[in-house]
Design a protein around this motif. Structure first.
Motif, PDB file in Angstrom:
ATOM      1  N   THR A 173       0.879  -1.114  -0.139  1.00  0.00           N
ATOM      2  CA  THR A 173       0.034   0.110   0.060  1.00  0.00           C
ATOM      3  C   THR A 173       0.779   1.065  -0.002  1.00  0.00           C
ATOM      4  N   ASP A 174       2.094   1.345   0.857  1.00  0.00           N
ATOM      5  CA  ASP A 174       3.025   2.193   0.755  1.00  0.00           C
ATOM      6  C   ASP A 174       3.575   2.859  -0.476  1.00  0.00           C
ATOM      7  N   ARG A 185      -4.733   7.453   2.923  1.00  0.00           N
ATOM      8  CA  ARG A 185      -4.504   5.625   2.851  1.00  0.00           C
ATOM      9  C   ARG A 185      -5.884   5.222   2.891  1.00  0.00           C
TER      10      ARG A 185
END
Length: 278
Positions: free
Chosen positions: A6-7, A18
């Protein structure tokens, strides 16, 4: 990229939320466009909280192939992702860490573009393009009074296109080794896995111009990202002892994990001199 967190995805898409990207990824996962390799759950069970790892799903592969005419491997992606082991996910994420950081550094520089491996392969000789494993090649090393055939497979292959330089001097190519500190640097037998074995194979590639034969490129350097300063020093000493007489110090560049790509600056060559890629 084989796997991205995800980062990584937030950084590559310049996403601030996020929650928003997590929601979108959940929808893509539910629809089969992306997948979540189950091997990551083993790491999450005992490691500190980590971002979710994503891979290409079957629907995503079909969409990319149709919309962008990409030639993707003819595999069942969900099954392929299910079969991977924890160590493979970890190592592949290490490669992704480096390549994502390098791409972001090039964007920040504004005058450098990444040349992806697919572009390099497309411009390679026909014999290379026809191979099942085009980024694997054979080297020949003289060791203990005998010749040994050794295969080399870089962890990543890419180029840099310098937009402010004249044609003919504006492209550089790199083979990447992501070292986790577990591989022995030297061994008694070169047939066994070691960093010295890689040094010899790349030195032979340079000496016999196998990079030109394999990919049609005129230059290359080997970028090794490893775990710490002491490991870098040991690798530089191995370079000098093993191939320092036959390969230039600038052929091998070293950096500690997390420092190399940010500004394209934090590299040292085989004798410890600082080197920049920018």
């Amino acid at each position: 990229h084989r796997f991205l967190t995800t980062d990584h995805l937030m950084a590559l898409t310049d996403t601030a939320s996020r929650q928003g990207i997590t929601r979108r990824l959940r929808e893509l996962f539910d629809a089969g466009y992306v997948d979540r390799p189950k091997a990551q759950m083993l790491t999450m069970a005992y490691a500190e909280k980590r971002p979710m790892v994503y891979a290409l799903g079957n629907a995503g592969a079909d969409l990319l192939a149709d919309r962008f005419q990409l030639r993707l491997p003819d595999v069942y992606w969900t099954e392929k992702n299910r079969r991977v082991k924890e160590k493979f996910v970890e190592h592949t994420l290490g490669i992704a860490d480096f390549m994502v950081a390098m791409e972001l550094a090039c964007r920040a520089a504004g005058i450098i573009e990444i040349i992806p491996r697919e572009t390099i392969l497309a411009a390679s000789p026909q014999n290379t393009r026809r191979r099942e494993y085009p980024f694997r090649w054979q080297t020949r090393v003289h060791w203990n009074n005998e010749w040994q055939e050794l295969a080399i497979v870089p962890d990543a292959v890419f180029g840099l296109h310098y937009l402010d330089r004249p044609e003919g001097k504006n492209k550089a190519y790199f083979f990447v080794e992501i070292d986790r500190g577990t591989m022995p640097i030297t061994r008694r037998d070169l047939k066994q896995t070691s960093f010295a074995r890689k040094l010899h194979s790349y030195a032979d590639t340079f000496e016999r111009k196998l990079h030109t034969e394999q990919f049609g490129i005129k230059n290359f350097r080997v970028l090794t990202v490893t775990t710490g300063r002491e490991r870098v020093k040991n690798m530089q000493e191995a370079f000098q002892a093993e191939v320092g007489d036959s390969a230039p110090a600038g052929l091998f560049l070293f950096a500690e994990k997390g420092r190399a790509p940010e500004a394209l600056l934090a590299w040292a060559n085989g004798t410890g001199d600082p080197v920049t890629l920018g």
